[in-house]
Write an enzyme that holds these catalytic residues in place. Sequence first.
Site, PDB file in Angstrom:
ATOM      1  N   HIS A  11       0.861  -1.203   0.000  1.00 40.98           N
ATOM      2  CA  HIS A  11       0.000   0.000   0.000  1.00 40.98           C
ATOM      3  C   HIS A  11       0.885   1.236   0.000  1.00 40.98           C
ATOM      4  O   HIS A  11       1.425   1.623   1.031  1.00 40.98           O
ATOM      5  CB  HIS A  11      -0.904   0.020   1.242  1.00 40.98           C
ATOM      6  CG  HIS A  11      -1.886   1.135   1.240  1.00 40.98           C
ATOM      7  ND1 HIS A  11      -3.233   0.936   1.518  1.00 40.98           N
ATOM      8  CD2 HIS A  11      -1.760   2.470   0.998  1.00 40.98           C
ATOM      9  CE1 HIS A  11      -3.864   2.087   1.447  1.00 40.98           C
ATOM     10  NE2 HIS A  11      -2.991   3.045   1.141  1.00 40.98           N
ATOM     11  N   HIS A  13       1.575   5.343  -1.827  1.00 42.01           N
ATOM     12  CA  HIS A  13       1.166   6.468  -2.685  1.00 42.01           C
ATOM     13  C   HIS A  13       2.409   7.053  -3.342  1.00 42.01           C
ATOM     14  O   HIS A  13       3.309   7.522  -2.638  1.00 42.01           O
ATOM     15  CB  HIS A  13       0.469   7.553  -1.856  1.00 42.01           C
ATOM     16  CG  HIS A  13      -0.778   7.057  -1.198  1.00 42.01           C
ATOM     17  ND1 HIS A  13      -2.018   7.172  -1.786  1.00 42.01           N
ATOM     18  CD2 HIS A  13      -0.976   6.396  -0.031  1.00 42.01           C
ATOM     19  CE1 HIS A  13      -2.928   6.616  -0.995  1.00 42.01           C
ATOM     20  NE2 HIS A  13      -2.326   6.136   0.080  1.00 42.01           N
ATOM     21  N   LYS A  94      -9.366  -0.277  -5.823  1.00 40.79           N
ATOM     22  CA  LYS A  94      -9.366   0.385  -4.510  1.00 40.79           C
ATOM     23  C   LYS A  94     -10.648   1.193  -4.377  1.00 40.79           C
ATOM     24  O   LYS A  94     -11.012   1.955  -5.283  1.00 40.79           O
ATOM     25  CB  LYS A  94      -8.144   1.314  -4.413  1.00 40.79           C
ATOM     26  CG  LYS A  94      -8.091   2.175  -3.155  1.00 40.79           C
ATOM     27  CD  LYS A  94      -7.740   1.371  -1.920  1.00 40.79           C
ATOM     28  CE  LYS A  94      -7.858   2.202  -0.651  1.00 40.79           C
ATOM     29  NZ  LYS A  94      -6.695   3.017  -0.369  1.00 40.79           N
ATOM     30  N   HIS A 131     -10.553   1.268   1.788  1.00 44.67           N
ATOM     31  CA  HIS A 131     -10.312   2.236   2.855  1.00 44.67           C
ATOM     32  C   HIS A 131     -11.514   2.050   3.788  1.00 44.67           C
ATOM     33  O   HIS A 131     -12.627   2.455   3.461  1.00 44.67           O
ATOM     34  CB  HIS A 131     -10.233   3.662   2.306  1.00 44.67           C
ATOM     35  CG  HIS A 131      -9.964   4.663   3.389  1.00 44.67           C
ATOM     36  ND1 HIS A 131      -8.773   5.352   3.491  1.00 44.67           N
ATOM     37  CD2 HIS A 131     -10.710   5.057   4.447  1.00 44.67           C
ATOM     38  CE1 HIS A 131      -8.813   6.124   4.562  1.00 44.67           C
ATOM     39  NE2 HIS A 131      -9.977   5.974   5.156  1.00 44.67           N
ATOM     40  N   HIS A 169      -4.741  -0.568   5.894  1.00 43.52           N
ATOM     41  CA  HIS A 169      -4.238   0.215   7.043  1.00 43.52           C
ATOM     42  C   HIS A 169      -5.146   0.156   8.274  1.00 43.52           C
ATOM     43  O   HIS A 169      -5.654   1.170   8.732  1.00 43.52           O
ATOM     44  CB  HIS A 169      -3.970   1.673   6.652  1.00 43.52           C
ATOM     45  CG  HIS A 169      -4.998   2.327   5.771  1.00 43.52           C
ATOM     46  ND1 HIS A 169      -6.340   2.357   6.071  1.00 43.52           N
ATOM     47  CD2 HIS A 169      -4.869   2.991   4.598  1.00 43.52           C
ATOM     48  CE1 HIS A 169      -6.975   2.999   5.125  1.00 43.52           C
ATOM     49  NE2 HIS A 169      -6.118   3.394   4.225  1.00 43.52           N
ATOM     50  N   ASP A 241       1.120   2.548   3.608  1.00 41.60           N
ATOM     51  CA  ASP A 241       0.310   3.755   3.377  1.00 41.60           C
ATOM     52  C   ASP A 241       1.202   5.000   3.394  1.00 41.60           C
ATOM     53  O   ASP A 241       0.779   6.074   3.843  1.00 41.60           O
ATOM     54  CB  ASP A 241      -0.825   3.902   4.397  1.00 41.60           C
ATOM     55  CG  ASP A 241      -1.873   4.907   3.932  1.00 41.60           C
ATOM     56  OD1 ASP A 241      -1.900   5.232   2.726  1.00 41.60           O
ATOM     57  OD2 ASP A 241      -2.656   5.383   4.772  1.00 41.60           O
TER      58      ASP A 241
HETATM   59  O1  DOR Z   1      -3.446   9.480   5.710  1.00 42.48           O
HETATM   60  C1  DOR Z   1      -3.730   9.106   4.575  1.00 42.48           C
HETATM   61  N1  DOR Z   1      -3.177   9.685   3.480  1.00 42.48           N
HETATM   62  N2  DOR Z   1      -4.641   8.128   4.423  1.00 42.48           N
HETATM   63  C2  DOR Z   1      -5.121   7.803   3.230  1.00 42.48           C
HETATM   64  O2  DOR Z   1      -5.968   6.950   3.177  1.00 42.48           O
HETATM   65  C3  DOR Z   1      -4.656   8.510   2.013  1.00 42.48           C
HETATM   66  C4  DOR Z   1      -3.343   9.117   2.192  1.00 42.48           C
HETATM   67  C5  DOR Z   1      -2.988  10.133   1.119  1.00 42.48           C
HETATM   68  O3  DOR Z   1      -3.200   9.832  -0.065  1.00 42.48           O
HETATM   69  O4  DOR Z   1      -2.478  11.198   1.447  1.00 42.48           O
HETATM   70 ZN    ZN Z   2      -3.418   5.052   1.391  1.00 42.50          ZN
END
Ligand code: DOR
Ligand code: ZN
Length: 337
Positions: A11, A13, A94, A131, A169, A241
């Site tokens: 997971h 980004h 997702k 989520h 998460h 995450d």
């Molecule tokens: O804290 C988070 N940031 N939780 C998420 O689910 C998304 C992530 C983000 O993309 O910044």
């Molecule tokens: Zn995330």
Amino acid sequence: MLKIFRPCDFHVHLREGQVLKHVLKENNKNFQKILVMPNLAKPITNEKILSKYRALVLKNNRNTEILFTIYLNQDCKISDLKNMIKNNLFFAAKLYPLHATTNSSSGVKDIKKMSKYFEFLEKNKIPLCLHGEHIHKDDDPYERERRFLEYELSWLVKNFKNLKITLEHITTKDSVDFVKLNNNIAASITTHHLLENTNTFLGDYLKPELFCKPIIKSKKHQKSLLSAALSGNSKFFFGSDSAPHLKKYKFTESCCAGVYSTKYSVSNILELFYSSKKTNNLNKFLTINGCKHYNLKFDNKLISYVRQKDFKFQKYSKFKNDSLINYNHFKNHWIIN
Ligand code: DOR
Ligand code: ZN
């Protein structure tokens, strides 16, 4: 010294532009596989957006297997999904509840209206990553995850028994118990939810760099996450995450949710398992359990890590006129030998 398989982060980004380049480099140093989230400013809801993003990521990638996701909402077209599956363009779907977190304004308001998509995923053996927060304006943010189990997830597992689900998460004992009790569902756990709690987040003074969604919970919940992860139970695996936001968007009036943990996440997990005398379960948490859940083969070459005491950590990674804030928990550090 510790010898482990090259870890997986199920997971992460990556974002776009310069941030993507920086973040992907850090991922290449650490991980054999990563599952990349689709919540871009313009979410990945169709083949056109996905193909463009794939090209951007793959151009910058060196040595990590990239698993892509699509952003499942009511705008997705079944025919488009079919085509993307045929061409092997994405690995999992997702789903973000509407307004749950960063870039979720295209999220789903009522998941019970998404049955045709869940049937489709089930039929095509595509995992659904969730989520897991129930969003209602009157509800306490600390209750969102528990309510999701009650209102949405119970319904999902009952009605789509063959759908492979990942509860992402997780932050509560309720989720640990739910996942243990139900079939076809596993959970990812982040570094910061394992290592922090409400005391360390805001007990003394507030740390914006630890503000994330779902919000960090109390010690009672942290303990439950720790015992799930450290036990080696095959239903729990690592998903950081890791979510980069520039410092100017973290240390400001409306702090963005997200902890950027990639740089030191493997080190933090190694130190956690080492100090808990559970290094025999490291490969399970970091590689085997996630691959088993997703039916993936993995590279079983061993990598050696050595422990450094009182390591000098880099809190900020410079970024043009700004920086990213690196999350780290322990004083000791593990580096590749
Ligand atoms: O804290 C988070 N940031 N939780 C998420 O689910 C998304 C992530 C983000 O993309 O910044
Ligand atoms: Zn995330």
